[in-house]
Design a protein around this motif. Structure first.
Motif, PDB file in Angstrom:
ATOM      1  N   CYS A   8     -38.969 -26.986  65.562  1.00 51.48           N
ATOM      2  CA  CYS A   8     -39.230 -28.368  65.212  1.00 51.48           C
ATOM      3  C   CYS A   8     -38.002 -28.835  64.438  1.00 51.48           C
ATOM      4  O   CYS A   8     -37.579 -28.170  63.492  1.00 51.48           O
ATOM      5  N   LEU A  47     -42.230 -33.805  55.769  1.00 53.17           N
ATOM      6  CA  LEU A  47     -41.997 -32.361  55.740  1.00 53.17           C
ATOM      7  C   LEU A  47     -43.254 -31.553  56.051  1.00 53.17           C
ATOM      8  O   LEU A  47     -43.158 -30.387  56.438  1.00 53.17           O
ATOM      9  N   VAL A  48     -44.421 -32.178  55.941  1.00 59.58           N
ATOM     10  CA  VAL A  48     -45.668 -31.494  56.296  1.00 59.58           C
ATOM     11  C   VAL A  48     -45.700 -31.101  57.772  1.00 59.58           C
ATOM     12  O   VAL A  48     -46.479 -30.237  58.164  1.00 59.58           O
ATOM     13  N   GLY A  50     -43.498 -29.458  59.170  1.00 68.09           N
ATOM     14  CA  GLY A  50     -42.936 -28.115  59.212  1.00 68.09           C
ATOM     15  C   GLY A  50     -41.661 -27.949  60.014  1.00 68.09           C
ATOM     16  O   GLY A  50     -41.583 -27.077  60.873  1.00 68.09           O
ATOM     17  N   ASP A  52     -38.142 -26.659  61.235  1.00 70.82           N
ATOM     18  CA  ASP A  52     -37.341 -25.445  61.087  1.00 70.82           C
ATOM     19  C   ASP A  52     -35.904 -25.810  60.756  1.00 70.82           C
ATOM     20  O   ASP A  52     -35.187 -25.045  60.115  1.00 70.82           O
ATOM     21  N   HIS A  75     -39.012 -28.230  48.476  1.00 69.79           N
ATOM     22  CA  HIS A  75     -40.231 -28.168  49.284  1.00 69.79           C
ATOM     23  C   HIS A  75     -40.333 -26.840  50.033  1.00 69.79           C
ATOM     24  O   HIS A  75     -41.380 -26.205  50.036  1.00 69.79           O
ATOM     25  N   ASP A  76     -39.218 -26.438  50.678  1.00 68.32           N
ATOM     26  CA  ASP A  76     -39.205 -25.199  51.457  1.00 68.32           C
ATOM     27  C   ASP A  76     -37.769 -24.688  51.574  1.00 68.32           C
ATOM     28  O   ASP A  76     -36.985 -25.211  52.372  1.00 68.32           O
ATOM     29  N   ILE A  79     -36.055 -23.926  55.165  1.00 66.35           N
ATOM     30  CA  ILE A  79     -35.659 -24.902  56.182  1.00 66.35           C
ATOM     31  C   ILE A  79     -34.137 -24.855  56.313  1.00 66.35           C
ATOM     32  O   ILE A  79     -33.417 -24.892  55.318  1.00 66.35           O
ATOM     33  N   LYS A 126     -33.892 -16.113  62.132  1.00 66.61           N
ATOM     34  CA  LYS A 126     -35.338 -16.222  62.118  1.00 66.61           C
ATOM     35  C   LYS A 126     -36.009 -15.009  62.762  1.00 66.61           C
ATOM     36  O   LYS A 126     -37.154 -14.701  62.461  1.00 66.61           O
TER      37      LYS A 126
END
Length: 130
Positions: A8, A47-48, A50, A52, A75-76, A79, A126
């Protein structure tokens, strides 16, 4: 084209030409889920979904790319952000990498081949065991 990269991806740029061009490149590389945003705030609010991978422009208003990068990483941190700027100033990629960008490209030099190489690196990372 086959779905070579099951990622994504977000594209964040306030220039409609580059939004369209980068979207075309990513779809041509087989990315199925590609979302475009013309500002950092809308990207952060989404950002919910998700992502990559995020292609993130440096010069935007009201929130610039560096501010957005900081919030994305909060947030993450996993990413992958490819930081993009129309400027060739040496400090921009250095600061972007210090703030968590995976890679940096000069906007006018972005090609499908360059994006493919970076995405192949991301895919390899990944697939590493955690």
């Amino acid at each position: 084209m086959n779905n070579e990269f099951p990622f994504c991806a977000f594209i964040v740029d306030d220039d409609p030409f580059y939004l369209q061009l980068f979207h075309y490149h990513l779809k041509s590389l087989g990315l199925k889920d590609v979302y475009v945003f013309d500002n950092g705030r809308d990207c952060l609010n989404s950002l919910v979904l998700g992502p990559d991978l995020i292609l993130l422009d440096h010069y935007m208003k009201p929130m610039d790319g560096m501010e957005a990068l900081t919030e994305i990483k909060k947030h993450d941190p996993d990413i992958f952000v490819i930081y993009i700027s129309g400027q060739e100033e040496i400090h921009v990629p250095i600061i972007a990498k210090e703030n968590g960008a995976f890679d940096y490209l000069v906007k006018t030099d972005v090609t499908e081949d360059k994006l493919k190489l970076i995405i192949e690196k991301i895919q390899a990372i990944k697939q590493l065991p955690h």
